[in-house]
Design a protein around this motif. Structure first.
Motif, PDB file in Angstrom:
ATOM      1  N   UNK A   1      37.752 -95.856 146.203  1.00  0.00           N
ATOM      2  CA  UNK A   1      38.047 -95.458 147.207  1.00  0.00           C
ATOM      3  C   UNK A   1      39.205 -94.446 147.092  1.00  0.00           C
ATOM      4  N   UNK A   2      40.315 -94.534 146.069  1.00  0.00           N
ATOM      5  CA  UNK A   2      41.449 -93.630 145.971  1.00  0.00           C
ATOM      6  C   UNK A   2      40.946 -92.268 146.372  1.00  0.00           C
TER       7      UNK A   2
ATOM      8  N   UNK B   1      40.615-100.627 141.223  1.00  0.00           N
ATOM      9  CA  UNK B   1      40.532 -99.771 142.096  1.00  0.00           C
ATOM     10  C   UNK B   1      41.713 -99.445 141.869  1.00  0.00           C
ATOM     11  N   UNK B   2      42.983-100.264 141.968  1.00  0.00           N
ATOM     12  CA  UNK B   2      44.423 -99.706 141.676  1.00  0.00           C
ATOM     13  C   UNK B   2      44.789 -98.687 141.271  1.00  0.00           C
TER      14      UNK B   2
ATOM     15  N   UNK C   1      37.760 -90.936 146.656  1.00  0.00           N
ATOM     16  CA  UNK C   1      37.338 -91.039 147.773  1.00  0.00           C
ATOM     17  C   UNK C   1      38.416 -89.748 149.574  1.00  0.00           C
ATOM     18  N   UNK C   2      39.453 -90.837 149.120  1.00  0.00           N
ATOM     19  CA  UNK C   2      40.335 -90.147 149.930  1.00  0.00           C
ATOM     20  C   UNK C   2      40.815 -88.517 149.787  1.00  0.00           C
ATOM     21  N   UNK C   3      40.491 -88.576 148.870  1.00  0.00           N
ATOM     22  CA  UNK C   3      41.335 -86.743 148.351  1.00  0.00           C
ATOM     23  C   UNK C   3      39.639 -86.107 148.463  1.00  0.00           C
TER      24      UNK C   3
ATOM     25  N   UNK D   1      44.405-100.192 151.828  1.00  0.00           N
ATOM     26  CA  UNK D   1      43.865 -98.567 151.391  1.00  0.00           C
ATOM     27  C   UNK D   1      45.183 -97.889 151.884  1.00  0.00           C
ATOM     28  N   UNK D   2      46.343 -98.007 152.312  1.00  0.00           N
ATOM     29  CA  UNK D   2      47.170 -96.819 152.267  1.00  0.00           C
ATOM     30  C   UNK D   2      47.322 -97.358 151.127  1.00  0.00           C
ATOM     31  N   UNK D   3      47.714 -98.048 150.212  1.00  0.00           N
ATOM     32  CA  UNK D   3      48.433 -98.348 149.177  1.00  0.00           C
ATOM     33  C   UNK D   3      47.329 -96.984 147.942  1.00  0.00           C
ATOM     34  N   UNK D   4      46.150 -97.111 148.346  1.00  0.00           N
ATOM     35  CA  UNK D   4      45.175 -96.588 147.924  1.00  0.00           C
ATOM     36  C   UNK D   4      45.552 -95.283 147.616  1.00  0.00           C
ATOM     37  N   UNK D   5      46.105 -94.033 148.823  1.00  0.00           N
ATOM     38  CA  UNK D   5      46.147 -93.484 149.263  1.00  0.00           C
ATOM     39  C   UNK D   5      46.209 -92.861 150.608  1.00  0.00           C
ATOM     40  N   UNK D   6      45.121 -93.637 151.408  1.00  0.00           N
ATOM     41  CA  UNK D   6      44.073 -93.641 152.365  1.00  0.00           C
ATOM     42  C   UNK D   6      45.645 -93.089 153.383  1.00  0.00           C
ATOM     43  N   UNK D   7      45.459 -92.177 154.633  1.00  0.00           N
ATOM     44  CA  UNK D   7      46.457 -91.759 155.621  1.00  0.00           C
ATOM     45  C   UNK D   7      46.015 -93.162 156.858  1.00  0.00           C
TER      46      UNK D   7
ATOM     47  N   UNK E   1      43.024 -91.735 157.930  1.00  0.00           N
ATOM     48  CA  UNK E   1      41.381 -92.203 156.541  1.00  0.00           C
ATOM     49  C   UNK E   1      41.136 -93.732 156.853  1.00  0.00           C
TER      50      UNK E   1
ATOM     51  N   UNK F   1      43.409 -95.346 141.160  1.00  0.00           N
ATOM     52  CA  UNK F   1      44.136 -94.326 141.642  1.00  0.00           C
ATOM     53  C   UNK F   1      45.343 -93.620 141.646  1.00  0.00           C
TER      54      UNK F   1
ATOM     55  N   UNK G   1      37.906 -95.582 157.228  1.00  0.00           N
ATOM     56  CA  UNK G   1      37.119 -95.756 155.868  1.00  0.00           C
ATOM     57  C   UNK G   1      37.157 -96.876 156.009  1.00  0.00           C
TER      58      UNK G   1
ATOM     59  N   UNK H   1      46.648-102.379 154.864  1.00  0.00           N
ATOM     60  CA  UNK H   1      47.068-102.407 153.460  1.00  0.00           C
ATOM     61  C   UNK H   1      47.324-101.545 152.399  1.00  0.00           C
TER      62      UNK H   1
ATOM     63  N   UNK I   1      53.287 -95.555 152.859  1.00  0.00           N
ATOM     64  CA  UNK I   1      52.039 -96.113 151.129  1.00  0.00           C
ATOM     65  C   UNK I   1      51.872 -94.742 150.640  1.00  0.00           C
ATOM     66  N   UNK I   2      51.183 -94.114 151.275  1.00  0.00           N
ATOM     67  CA  UNK I   2      49.802 -93.554 150.704  1.00  0.00           C
ATOM     68  C   UNK I   2      50.440 -92.412 149.634  1.00  0.00           C
TER      69      UNK I   2
END
Lengths: 270, 283, 253
Positions: free
Chosen positions: C113-114, C160-161, C116-118, B185-191, B194, C164, B198, B183, C87-88
């Motif tokens: 992390x955030x 971390x938060x 890295x997702x991009x 990770x999802x709030x950090x933009x991970x699909x 992902x 993003x 990850x 969860x 959420x993402x």
């Protein structure tokens, strides 16, 4: 199927072992069970108990019937059959399986047992020859031994380590056919099953197997096979837990009634 | 079991009777017998091995052929199991939210091959993929593909019996990870992908590695399903266990050599992978 | 500030101004509990949601972040309706109660992390550097979360938060995982970071001290319903329920 059969043999052997131990000494109670050929028609009482008969897979139908008839004659005796590849059974006997009688589909496995000192003399009681088995309707149009060389067909043979495979190798060799098998099975019934399921187009099995298959496979006569004869020996084992009953059963199989049954199922005379 | 007269060799070491960590004697004795049951057969195998001729036996063409085939198919089966088993484990772990009957059905479907005699698996595969099988007949008619008696069939049989080992190892790892990391990770933009790639996957990596080892060794030892579904042809479908079984009928020395080889490969893989990738599983 | 952190530098990207407001009016069911609440959180005016255990505070936060589905209502950030977004895609940052750092990643990779997702790992690590410096984490960058103290872990989670670049920041019981002795200092530090963030912020707590330090408005949630709202002073002047009176009387939660 092999593993379950092995497991069954092992289990039966264990059970028999326990039973034998519980029954105490299994000595020769009276003079009836001498090693000489007992006349099967005279139903002399044997000591009650269970005898274990190790028999080649190709003898399945014959020995099931013979065992039933023998039990009718001797209600005090139960016959337990362990059926499998002759070579595997021979190894089990040598390894100490508590068997009373051994019947093989060829002489080499019996020689293994005799050489180990576990049987004195074996009697050849039947012969068998090979035949081509094809699925019902012969979908691949198999005509003869030569077809076994066709790469595009699915062919099952016995592995050369078992009698049906050794016979098949001899037969193919004599006929000059360079067979292209897709699988080498460890006993003849496994070949038969694969033919019956239609998974292979043809297999070499004993003529008795085709006859006992109940129409699930078709047989194609192979004239050259007449010269490659498997000889089936039987022997009461030297360390049989029930020597009298073992001798009686052996005599029964080699006697006239045994001959009748074997004849009817397609086995040749010794 | 009735009278205590058959007192087993009592431990001679002097210990306080209730020493912390000490075992009650029935526990100790039965544990010892259990250990013997596991170890003694292998001791016999090693003791009876024809060490003098081992080199010659193992250099035989038939042995090498079976070894190469076994290693190749078990590796391929492990690869397939990883590809299919990890997602299946995720599905199983997530199924906690499903209605009970569906969840039980799913779990049963994964468990059955584990408790099924492998031979039954082989028969079932034959009825599905054999030339007259449910799918096999269509494959044969439409594409001329027949599966049984091929090396692919060996791999398939191994996958069938080994997949549950991988699935349950990974599922256990999944259950012990904190779902909230996903969860987060999802709030950090991970699909979703992902998150899986990850976060989920790295977190269950030790479970995946353990599962892969179990899977490989199980595939390596596969016998019943293979011989039933794939048959037994040297170089094509005759793997080490089948070769060993057949050799036992005519040449016990070769059979023992093959068995030793199988034992060595299994134990070797276990030790190698455990030290390198499974720090958490170390004893 | 009592700690020797590097002097707060400006946020790496985006000025604090012109941040959108959060508007929430939702009904959420979790098991046997039902939460109904409507509120606005304006940028620069953090809102504290207080209430007894089991009142549904964390459920409310999860609904805003998109981690649990809402039964009815809407969640807006500025002029974006986000209640149907995963959420993402909401741009809602969450500081979880016990931080929930990624145990397999170093501090640097947690903060990266955030990004890295991009993008690539290399770019993400480069982007993380200013955030690490800003939160005094540079010397800890190669450690794994298991090697951090509670206070350090909180800073990593916050970095971390915020790395993003969320539009809304949600804090779930931010002090509860810290030792009591640490709370006072960490609370002041956190308040400073929240002010620098400058966007709409909601902090869930059952502690009066958290509400006093971190927020300037309070919303009281009891048994899934809003029972009072206002500043702490307004609450103190006329406590609406026995819970509010008790909460105001405690010195440290």
């Amino acid at each position: 199927m092999l593993r379950s059969r092995v497991a069954r043999v092992a289990l039966a052997a264990a059970v028999v072992g326990v039973l034998a131990a519980c029954a105490g000494g299994a000595g020769d109670a009276d003079g009836t069970g001498g090693p000489g050929p007992a006349t099967p028609s005279t139903a002399d009482a044997l000591e009650s108990g269970t005898i274990t008969v190790f028999a080649a897979a190709s003898l399945t139908d014959a020995f099931e019937e013979l065992a039933a008839r023998f039990e009718e004659r001797h209600p005090e005796v139960d016959v337990v059959l362990n059926l499998g590849g002759s070579a595997a059974l021979a190894q089990q006997v040598v390894a100490g399986a508590p068997a009373d009688v051994f019947a093989a589909a060829a002489e080499p496995p019996m020689a293994t047992v005799v050489d180990a000192g576990l049987a004195d003399d074996a009697t050849v009681f039947a012969t068998n020859t090979l035949e081509l088995a094809v699925p019902t309707g012969n979908p691949a149009g198999i005509a003869g031994l030569d077809d076994l060389a066709r790469e595009e067909l699915r062919i099952a043979l016995c592995d050369e380590s078992v009698p049906c495979g050794a016979a098949a190798a001899t037969l193919l060799d004599e006929a000059g056919v360079d067979a292209a098998p897709d699988t080498l099975e460890s006993d003849v019934k496994a070949v038969l099953t694969k033919v019956a399921l239609g998974e292979v187009d043809a297999g070499l099995v004993y003529r008795t197997d085709v006859r006992s298959s109940g129409g699930s496979v078709e047989g194609i006569d192979v004239p050259a096979a007449a010269s490659v004869v498997n000889r089936y020996p039987i022997a009461a084992l030297a360390e049989a837990p029930h020597p009298a009953a073992a001798a009686a059963f052996t005599a029964f199989v080699t006697g006239p009634e045994g001959r009748d049954v074997l004849d009817r199922l397609g086995f040749g005379a010794p | 079991m009735t009278a205590p007269q058959t007192t087993p060799r009592a431990p001679t070491r002097r210990r306080p009777p209730r020493a912390h960590g000490g075992l009650a004697w029935p526990v100790a004795v039965l544990a010892g017998v259990g250990l013997a049951v596991l170890v003694l057969p292998l001791v016999a195998l090693v003791a009876r091995a024809p060490w003098g001729e081992l080199g010659e036996l193992l250099a035989r063409e038939s042995v090498l052929e079976a070894l190469v085939l076994s290693l190749g198919t078990a590796t391929a089966a492990t690869g397939v199991c990883l590809m299919l088993g990890v997602p299946l484990a995720v599905l199983l772990a997530r199924a906690a939210a499903w209605p009970t009957p569906a969840r039980r059905l799913l779990r049963a479907a994964v468990t059955v091959p584990l408790v099924l005699p492998p031979v039954v698996g082989g028969i079932a595969l034959l009825l599905l993929l054999g030339r007259r099988g449910l799918i096999g007949s269509a494959l044969d008619d439409l594409f001329g593909i027949t599966v049984p008696f091929t090396t692919g069939a060996v791999v398939l049989a191994q996958v069938f019996v080994a997949l549950p080992f991988l699935v349950f190892a990974v599922e256990g790892a999944l259950r012990s990870t904190d779902r909230r990391t996903e969860l987060a990770a999802a709030t950090l933009g991970a699909s979703r992908w992902q998150v899986f790639r990850h976060v989920t996957l790295p977190l269950v990596a030790p479970g995946v590695a353990a599962g892969a080892v179990l899977c490989f060794t199980r595939a390596l030892g596969e016998f019943g399903a293979t011989i039933t579904f794939a048959g037994s042809l040297p170089g094509v479908t005759r793997t080490l266990p089948i070769a060993s079984y057949l050799a036992m009928q005519t040449d016990p020395d070769e059979a023992i050599a093959l068995a030793l080889l199988l034992l060595a490969v299994s134990v070797g893989v276990l030790l190698l992978l455990r030290d390198r990738w499974l720090p958490g599983v170390r004893g | 500030m009592t700690r020797e952190t590097p002097a707060p530098s400006p946020p790496p990207r985006g000025p604090a101004g012109a941040r959108p407001a959060l508007h929430a009016d939702v009904t959420v069911t979790r098991g046997a509990h039902r939460v109904e609440a409507a509120f606005d959180a304006l940028p620069g005016h953090p809102l504290a949601v207080v209430g007894p255990n089991g009142a549904g505070k964390s459920t409310l936060l999860a609904a805003i972040a998109g981690l649990v589905p809402v039964d009815a209502g809407r969640v807006r950030i500025g002029d974006r309706d986000v209640d149907r977004l995963p959420p993402e895609r909401r741009r809602v940052g969450v500081l979880f109660q016990d931080y929930v750092l990624f145990p397999h990643l170093t501090v640097r990779d947690n903060v990266a992390f955030a990004a890295r997702m991009r993008g690539s790992r290399h770019d993400a690590r480069a982007a993380a550097e200013p955030w690490l410096a800003r939160y005094g984490l540079t010397t800890l960058a190669d450690r794994l979360p298991g090697e951090l103290s509670g206070g350090q872990a909180q800073r990593v989670a916050l970095a971390r938060a915020l790395a993003a670049e969320p539009e809304v920041l949600l804090l779930d019981e931010p002090m509860s995982a810290l030792d009591v002795e640490l709370r006072h200092d960490m609370r002041a530090e956190l308040a400073q970071h929240v002010r620098e963030f400058g966007g709409a912020t909601v902090v869930v707590t059952h502690s009066r001290a958290d509400a006093a330090t971190l927020a300037d408005h309070v919303l009281v949630l009891e048994d899934g319903r809003v029972t009072q709202r206002g500043t702490l002073e307004e609450l103190a002047a006329a406590p609406a329920t026995p819970y509010v009176r008790r909460m105001l009387a405690t010195s440290e939660g």
